[in-house]
Design a protein around this motif. Structure first.
Motif, PDB file in Angstrom:
ATOM      1  N   GLU A  99       1.764 -41.391 -61.011  1.00 20.82           N
ATOM      2  CA  GLU A  99       2.594 -40.200 -61.124  1.00 20.82           C
ATOM      3  C   GLU A  99       2.401 -39.246 -59.944  1.00 20.82           C
ATOM      4  O   GLU A  99       3.347 -38.670 -59.453  1.00 20.82           O
ATOM      5  N   ILE A 100       1.155 -39.081 -59.507  1.00 20.63           N
ATOM      6  CA  ILE A 100       0.885 -38.319 -58.295  1.00 20.63           C
ATOM      7  C   ILE A 100       0.848 -39.318 -57.144  1.00 20.63           C
ATOM      8  O   ILE A 100      -0.081 -40.111 -57.038  1.00 20.63           O
ATOM      9  N   SER A 101       1.853 -39.309 -56.306  1.00 26.21           N
ATOM     10  CA  SER A 101       1.948 -40.317 -55.249  1.00 26.21           C
ATOM     11  C   SER A 101       0.744 -40.249 -54.314  1.00 26.21           C
ATOM     12  O   SER A 101       0.366 -39.167 -53.855  1.00 26.21           O
ATOM     13  N   ASN A 126      18.408 -35.372 -54.082  1.00 28.01           N
ATOM     14  CA  ASN A 126      18.189 -36.587 -54.866  1.00 28.01           C
ATOM     15  C   ASN A 126      17.086 -37.495 -54.331  1.00 28.01           C
ATOM     16  O   ASN A 126      17.000 -38.664 -54.710  1.00 28.01           O
ATOM     17  N   SER A 127      16.229 -36.969 -53.449  1.00 30.29           N
ATOM     18  CA  SER A 127      15.028 -37.698 -53.050  1.00 30.29           C
ATOM     19  C   SER A 127      13.909 -37.324 -54.021  1.00 30.29           C
ATOM     20  O   SER A 127      14.133 -36.592 -54.983  1.00 30.29           O
ATOM     21  N   ARG A 128      12.682 -37.790 -53.766  1.00 30.06           N
ATOM     22  CA  ARG A 128      11.570 -37.387 -54.627  1.00 30.06           C
ATOM     23  C   ARG A 128      10.923 -36.091 -54.138  1.00 30.06           C
ATOM     24  O   ARG A 128      10.057 -35.529 -54.805  1.00 30.06           O
ATOM     25  N   THR A 141       3.332 -31.323 -65.342  1.00 30.22           N
ATOM     26  CA  THR A 141       4.075 -32.571 -65.581  1.00 30.22           C
ATOM     27  C   THR A 141       3.265 -33.821 -65.247  1.00 30.22           C
ATOM     28  O   THR A 141       3.627 -34.916 -65.671  1.00 30.22           O
ATOM     29  N   GLY A 142       2.192 -33.651 -64.469  1.00 31.00           N
ATOM     30  CA  GLY A 142       1.440 -34.807 -64.006  1.00 31.00           C
ATOM     31  C   GLY A 142       2.204 -35.635 -62.996  1.00 31.00           C
ATOM     32  O   GLY A 142       1.935 -36.834 -62.810  1.00 31.00           O
ATOM     33  N   SER A 143       3.172 -35.016 -62.308  1.00 26.63           N
ATOM     34  CA  SER A 143       4.020 -35.734 -61.356  1.00 26.63           C
ATOM     35  C   SER A 143       4.325 -34.838 -60.165  1.00 26.63           C
ATOM     36  O   SER A 143       4.403 -33.617 -60.295  1.00 26.63           O
ATOM     37  N   ASP A 144       4.498 -35.470 -58.978  1.00 25.56           N
ATOM     38  CA  ASP A 144       4.946 -34.706 -57.816  1.00 25.56           C
ATOM     39  C   ASP A 144       6.360 -35.110 -57.400  1.00 25.56           C
ATOM     40  O   ASP A 144       6.788 -34.857 -56.280  1.00 25.56           O
ATOM     41  N   ASP A 145       7.093 -35.738 -58.310  1.00 24.49           N
ATOM     42  CA  ASP A 145       8.483 -36.133 -58.071  1.00 24.49           C
ATOM     43  C   ASP A 145       9.394 -34.961 -58.438  1.00 24.49           C
ATOM     44  O   ASP A 145       9.269 -34.377 -59.524  1.00 24.49           O
ATOM     45  N   ALA A 146      10.332 -34.631 -57.547  1.00 23.15           N
ATOM     46  CA  ALA A 146      11.216 -33.478 -57.767  1.00 23.15           C
ATOM     47  C   ALA A 146      11.964 -33.552 -59.095  1.00 23.15           C
ATOM     48  O   ALA A 146      12.221 -32.523 -59.721  1.00 23.15           O
TER      49      ALA A 146
END
Length: 406
Positions: free
Chosen positions: A25-27, A119-121, A327-332
């Protein structure tokens, strides 16, 4: 292109992340934030390395978000060129695995980055991009716009000045997206509310001699001369206006986009009496003063107080990192919707919320620059004239034409 430097902030006890934010989730197990701005040109004082330090402060205060999340701050100079900014951002996206871009003064560069990241991450934290198209026809699900924009700058400043009797206007405008947008918004407000625009003079970015423009403005007899420019352009125009005795002659001078650093650079003798709209002033309250004093003590700052743009870099970076932790994510696609759920009091910008179109709304303030004898200590430059509530300071969401608004 200037060399891109990286500063890693090791904020976690371990290199990994906790179960609440898995490696998938975290790239790369790292959240990378890229500060993209003007480090060597006309915005170097209001943004520049000060913005980099503000982002570093946000990363340090985030301190892993309680989940051991590692953060890196990288930065680069877009040189006020859209192609340079685009090339840097594309490399960050495709090669360097940067997760968010923050700052980006210069609307042409900002609009280019906005489209590239759509629409990218990657998330675009447009804390210094003033084009109101970012929450209008160019709105993107990846973009959050902090601090200021052309609609707020044009409409709110015009309203405040007209409320003080400034009905007739003349504009001195930088000839690119920022200046054109501010003048268009202000003109629309002025004409709708019974005022007149008596003329406008356009100048290129980086102008040093404003004599001919100021003489035209002076000759127009307009009650208000509006400077629809920024950075070094505004500083040069204000200094030369002082030499011409424009305000002593009964005309008011208003700067649509000016910061405390600019006032410091030109000095109170030249700037006294100038009207300007700001979203942040370092000396507003205990929270802004505490942040400013920490900022002034950072490496390379040499006692300088932060601009509104630099405060915006701090606030938007910290808000983004908090959303990553939540969110536990770095995706936009995960982070931006989470940011839009947050509503409350920001320590630097007051009562704040993020709308569906990505616009962060907060109060704005009309200030008048003090006379030299009124200043009690370094950077004590502003006298508050009026406070514009958040709901009045920005374009109504229904009028922006943003496809994100349903």
């Amino acid at each position: 292109m200037k060399q891109i430097r990286t500063c890693a902030l090791a904020l976690a006890a371990s290199l990994g992340v906790s179960a609440g934010a898995s490696a998938g989730e975290i790239s790369d197990n790292v959240v990378r934030v890229g500060v993209l701005n003007d480090i060597s040109g006309i915005f170097q004082d209001t943004n520049g390395m000060g913005s980099v330090e503000a982002a570093r402060m946000a990363a340090e205060d985030f301190n892993g978000g309680g989940k051991g999340i590692k953060v890196e701050i990288v930065y680069a100079d877009h040189q006020n060129k859209a192609d340079v900014g685009s090339a840097i951002t594309r490399k960050w996206l495709d090669v360097d695995k940067v997760d968010a871009v923050v700052d980006v003064p210069n609307s042409a560069v900002g609009l280019t980055v906005n489209e590239l990241l759509r629409n990218s991450r990657m998330t675009f934290l447009a804390s210094s991009t003033a084009s109101s198209d970012l929450t209008g026809k160019a709105c993107s699900p990846n973009t959050i716009q902090w601090v200021n924009d052309a609609w707020a700058t044009g409409n709110t400043t015009a309203a405040a000045m007209m409320g003080r009797g400034g009905k007739d206007w003349y504009f001195i405008t930088v000839n690119y997206a920022l200046g054109q947008g501010i003048e268009a918004e202000a003109t629309n407000y002025i004409e709708k509310h019974g005022g007149k625009v008596l003329g406008s003079a356009k100048h290129p970015l980086g102008t040093t001699d404003f004599a001919s423009f100021l003489l035209q403005a002076q000759g127009s007899k307009a009650k208000v001369i509006g400077l629809a420019n920024a950075g070094g352009d505004t500083i040069n125009a204000v200094k030369q206006a002082s030499e011409f005795g424009i305000q002593q002659g009964g005309q008011s001078l208003v700067a649509f986009l000016l910061f405390i650093n600019d006032i410091h650079g030109m000095g109170l003798k030249a700037a006294q009496g100038l009207q300007l709209l700001e979203a942040f002033y370092w000396d507003m309250n205990d929270d802004t003063r505490a942040f400013a004093k920490r900022f002034a003590a950072r490496p390379g700052m040499n006692g300088k107080m932060p601009s509104g743009n630099q405060a915006g870099v701090y606030a938007s970076t910290l808000a983004y990192l908090n959303a990553v932790a939540a969110t536990g994510s770095d995706d936009a696609k995960d982070v931006v919707p989470q940011m839009k759920t947050v509503k409350g009091k920001d320590k630097l910008f007051g009562d704040t919320m993020i709308r569906a179109d990505g616009r962060v709304v907060h109060p704005m303030y009309l200030f008048e620059v003090k006379k030299p004898e009124e200043s009690r200590y370094p950077y004590d430059y502003y006298r508050l004239v009026s406070t514009i509530p958040a709901e009045q300071a920005f374009r109504p969401i229904a009028e922006g034409g943003c496809a994100l608004v349903k």
